[in-house]
Motif scaffolding. Sequence first.
Motif, PDB file in Angstrom:
ATOM      1  N   VAL A   1       0.787  -1.323   0.116  1.00  0.00           N
ATOM      2  CA  VAL A   1       0.046  -0.089   0.047  1.00  0.00           C
ATOM      3  C   VAL A   1       0.831   1.020   0.006  1.00  0.00           C
ATOM      4  O   VAL A   1       1.736   1.545   0.981  1.00  0.00           O
ATOM      5  N   PRO A   2       0.688   2.348  -0.999  1.00  0.00           N
ATOM      6  CA  PRO A   2       1.426   3.421  -0.864  1.00  0.00           C
ATOM      7  C   PRO A   2       1.419   4.213   0.463  1.00  0.00           C
ATOM      8  O   PRO A   2       0.150   4.263   0.638  1.00  0.00           O
ATOM      9  N   PRO A   3       2.488   4.759   1.083  1.00  0.00           N
ATOM     10  CA  PRO A   3       2.374   5.519   1.947  1.00  0.00           C
ATOM     11  C   PRO A   3       1.346   6.572   1.971  1.00  0.00           C
ATOM     12  O   PRO A   3       0.718   7.083   3.082  1.00  0.00           O
TER      13      PRO A   3
ATOM     14  N   GLN B   1      -0.277   1.892  11.491  1.00  0.00           N
ATOM     15  CA  GLN B   1       0.204   2.635  12.769  1.00  0.00           C
ATOM     16  C   GLN B   1       0.317   4.181  12.182  1.00  0.00           C
ATOM     17  O   GLN B   1       0.623   4.430  11.155  1.00  0.00           O
ATOM     18  N   SER B   2       0.135   5.079  13.074  1.00  0.00           N
ATOM     19  CA  SER B   2       0.332   6.606  12.691  1.00  0.00           C
ATOM     20  C   SER B   2       1.809   6.719  12.178  1.00  0.00           C
ATOM     21  O   SER B   2       1.856   7.650  11.599  1.00  0.00           O
ATOM     22  N   THR B   3       2.690   5.811  12.575  1.00  0.00           N
ATOM     23  CA  THR B   3       4.210   5.981  11.953  1.00  0.00           C
ATOM     24  C   THR B   3       4.075   5.729  10.476  1.00  0.00           C
ATOM     25  O   THR B   3       5.265   6.211  10.094  1.00  0.00           O
ATOM     26  N   ASP B   4       3.140   4.862  10.122  1.00  0.00           N
ATOM     27  CA  ASP B   4       3.325   4.179   8.939  1.00  0.00           C
ATOM     28  C   ASP B   4       2.603   5.438   7.911  1.00  0.00           C
ATOM     29  O   ASP B   4       2.593   5.097   6.631  1.00  0.00           O
ATOM     30  N   LEU B   5       1.883   6.319   8.367  1.00  0.00           N
ATOM     31  CA  LEU B   5       0.895   7.157   7.575  1.00  0.00           C
ATOM     32  C   LEU B   5       1.783   8.346   7.260  1.00  0.00           C
ATOM     33  O   LEU B   5       2.683   9.024   8.020  1.00  0.00           O
TER      34      LEU B   5
END
Length: 105
Positions: A71-73, A93-97
């Motif tokens: 999934v693209p960031p 996770q919020s760090t992945d967004l």
Amino acid sequence: MDALPSHHQRSRQWTFSRSLLVDPLRSRLRQWQQVRTWARLIREAEALWHVDVRELRRLGALELSQLLEEVPPCQRGRVNRWLHRYSVATRFQSTDLETNCSERS
């Protein structure tokens, strides 16, 4: 001498300017469809967890981990919203967004 009469030229100009207006809508629609598709694929992979067959669970976990990496960031926040609507446990996770996408159309 013109190959096309003037009314054809005006028609072509209108078509060109109309296509400029439609492109952002098509782009937003395409992005919406991609996000929804990612969420559906994640939901389907997660559904395999509920089957009592160990091999299917293993395949589901493998598929889910691959999907999460693909999934693209820039689309992860929107995918999370679809996952919430589908009532699945998987979330980024919020760090992945990331809010910016280098390939934004």
